[in-house]
Scaffold this motif. Sequence first.
Motif, PDB file in Angstrom:
ATOM      1  N   UNK A 124      17.248  10.790  -4.353  1.00 49.76           N
ATOM      2  CA  UNK A 124      17.049  12.222  -4.110  1.00 49.76           C
ATOM      3  C   UNK A 124      18.229  12.791  -3.328  1.00 49.76           C
ATOM      4  N   UNK A 125      18.673  12.065  -2.300  1.00 49.35           N
ATOM      5  CA  UNK A 125      19.807  12.538  -1.508  1.00 49.35           C
ATOM      6  C   UNK A 125      21.104  12.451  -2.300  1.00 49.35           C
ATOM      7  N   UNK A 126      21.252  11.412  -3.085  1.00 49.09           N
ATOM      8  CA  UNK A 126      22.445  11.326  -3.938  1.00 49.09           C
ATOM      9  C   UNK A 126      22.497  12.512  -4.891  1.00 49.09           C
ATOM     10  N   UNK A 127      21.336  12.857  -5.449  1.00 47.66           N
ATOM     11  CA  UNK A 127      21.251  14.017  -6.332  1.00 47.66           C
ATOM     12  C   UNK A 127      21.571  15.314  -5.612  1.00 47.66           C
ATOM     13  N   UNK A 128      21.093  15.425  -4.372  1.00 48.03           N
ATOM     14  CA  UNK A 128      21.371  16.633  -3.597  1.00 48.03           C
ATOM     15  C   UNK A 128      22.858  16.760  -3.295  1.00 48.03           C
ATOM     16  N   UNK A 129      23.499  15.665  -2.904  1.00 44.98           N
ATOM     17  CA  UNK A 129      24.928  15.732  -2.616  1.00 44.98           C
ATOM     18  C   UNK A 129      25.746  15.988  -3.889  1.00 44.98           C
ATOM     19  N   UNK A 130      25.304  15.458  -5.011  1.00 46.33           N
ATOM     20  CA  UNK A 130      25.971  15.759  -6.278  1.00 46.33           C
ATOM     21  C   UNK A 130      25.786  17.214  -6.671  1.00 46.33           C
ATOM     22  N   UNK A 131      24.564  17.725  -6.507  1.00 47.40           N
ATOM     23  CA  UNK A 131      24.293  19.129  -6.810  1.00 47.40           C
ATOM     24  C   UNK A 131      25.088  20.033  -5.879  1.00 47.40           C
ATOM     25  N   UNK A 132      25.203  19.611  -4.626  1.00 48.87           N
ATOM     26  CA  UNK A 132      25.973  20.400  -3.677  1.00 48.87           C
ATOM     27  C   UNK A 132      27.453  20.443  -4.062  1.00 48.87           C
ATOM     28  N   UNK A 133      28.001  19.331  -4.512  1.00 47.40           N
ATOM     29  CA  UNK A 133      29.410  19.306  -4.926  1.00 47.40           C
ATOM     30  C   UNK A 133      29.634  20.271  -6.087  1.00 47.40           C
ATOM     31  N   UNK A 134      28.723  20.263  -7.044  1.00 49.84           N
ATOM     32  CA  UNK A 134      28.817  21.185  -8.179  1.00 49.84           C
ATOM     33  C   UNK A 134      28.700  22.628  -7.693  1.00 49.84           C
ATOM     34  N   UNK A 135      27.764  22.879  -6.800  1.00 52.93           N
ATOM     35  CA  UNK A 135      27.552  24.225  -6.264  1.00 52.93           C
ATOM     36  C   UNK A 135      28.780  24.710  -5.496  1.00 52.93           C
TER      37      UNK A 135
ATOM     38  N   UNK B 211      18.811  23.956  -5.839  1.00 53.09           N
ATOM     39  CA  UNK B 211      17.454  24.234  -5.346  1.00 53.09           C
ATOM     40  C   UNK B 211      16.464  23.161  -5.823  1.00 53.09           C
ATOM     41  N   UNK B 212      16.621  22.710  -7.059  1.00 54.63           N
ATOM     42  CA  UNK B 212      15.740  21.639  -7.559  1.00 54.63           C
ATOM     43  C   UNK B 212      15.994  20.333  -6.805  1.00 54.63           C
ATOM     44  N   UNK B 213      17.256  20.032  -6.545  1.00 55.16           N
ATOM     45  CA  UNK B 213      17.587  18.808  -5.800  1.00 55.16           C
ATOM     46  C   UNK B 213      17.038  18.889  -4.385  1.00 55.16           C
ATOM     47  N   UNK B 214      17.140  20.067  -3.763  1.00 50.99           N
ATOM     48  CA  UNK B 214      16.593  20.224  -2.415  1.00 50.99           C
ATOM     49  C   UNK B 214      15.080  20.040  -2.431  1.00 50.99           C
ATOM     50  N   UNK B 215      14.414  20.602  -3.425  1.00 49.78           N
ATOM     51  CA  UNK B 215      12.961  20.469  -3.533  1.00 49.78           C
ATOM     52  C   UNK B 215      12.573  18.995  -3.648  1.00 49.78           C
TER      53      UNK B 215
ATOM     54  N   UNK C 239      15.038  29.765   5.321  1.00 51.71           N
ATOM     55  CA  UNK C 239      15.617  30.971   5.912  1.00 51.71           C
ATOM     56  C   UNK C 239      16.866  31.405   5.136  1.00 51.71           C
ATOM     57  N   UNK C 240      17.704  30.451   4.768  1.00 53.40           N
ATOM     58  CA  UNK C 240      18.891  30.776   3.969  1.00 53.40           C
ATOM     59  C   UNK C 240      18.460  31.352   2.624  1.00 53.40           C
ATOM     60  N   UNK C 241      17.460  30.737   2.006  1.00 54.18           N
ATOM     61  CA  UNK C 241      16.970  31.240   0.716  1.00 54.18           C
ATOM     62  C   UNK C 241      16.484  32.684   0.840  1.00 54.18           C
ATOM     63  N   UNK C 242      15.770  33.001   1.914  1.00 50.79           N
ATOM     64  CA  UNK C 242      15.288  34.370   2.105  1.00 50.79           C
ATOM     65  C   UNK C 242      16.458  35.351   2.219  1.00 50.79           C
ATOM     66  N   UNK C 243      17.469  34.973   2.978  1.00 52.03           N
ATOM     67  CA  UNK C 243      18.628  35.850   3.119  1.00 52.03           C
ATOM     68  C   UNK C 243      19.346  36.041   1.785  1.00 52.03           C
TER      69      UNK C 243
END
Length: 175
Positions: free
Chosen positions: A65-76, A104-108, A132-136
């Motif tokens: 899950x964290x590997x996916x999040x860091x990969x998604x973050x790199x793409x983002x 957002x899916x990776x974070x979820x 909070x970031x999502x709301x902003x």
Amino acid sequence: MISGSIVGWGLAALLLFWSVGAYNRLVRLRGQAVRAFATLAPLLQRYSELLPACPPAESGTPSTAWSGLYGAHAQFAASLAVARSHPLDAAAIAALAAADQVLQMAWLRVATEGRGCDGQALAETLPPQWAEIQRHVEHTKPLFTQAVHGYNSAITQFPALLLAWLFGFRAAQPL
């Protein structure tokens, strides 16, 4: 003879003044859309600032899950960098929107797993900060969308359409 040339010069002056006014309007609307994205971009950047540096786990690799999040973050992050340099490029904004969805899916997935990248319990402050970031971001996106729609509407109206074509104004895409 003289009255015909006066009418011709008058029409030419009218066309010139209209063209300058229409061009200035297109530039102003494009600038508003760029400024709206400039307001949104730092909020999107905050996702990066929120992700903790992941120390090496005992097993040597973080969870999937964290590997996916860091990969998604790199793409983002890459998509955000391109979109910052070309905020009205429809392809760049489409790539950023797709990267945002993946992030957002990776974070979820990480939030559902409930473990930090080190395998320990997820820090209690992380999910509320992310929300909070999502709301902003969700509060600011409509401003960019509205500016893009105004700009797109202006470049498709005749006769400003001719100036848009002549000066290379291209349709933008909202996020």
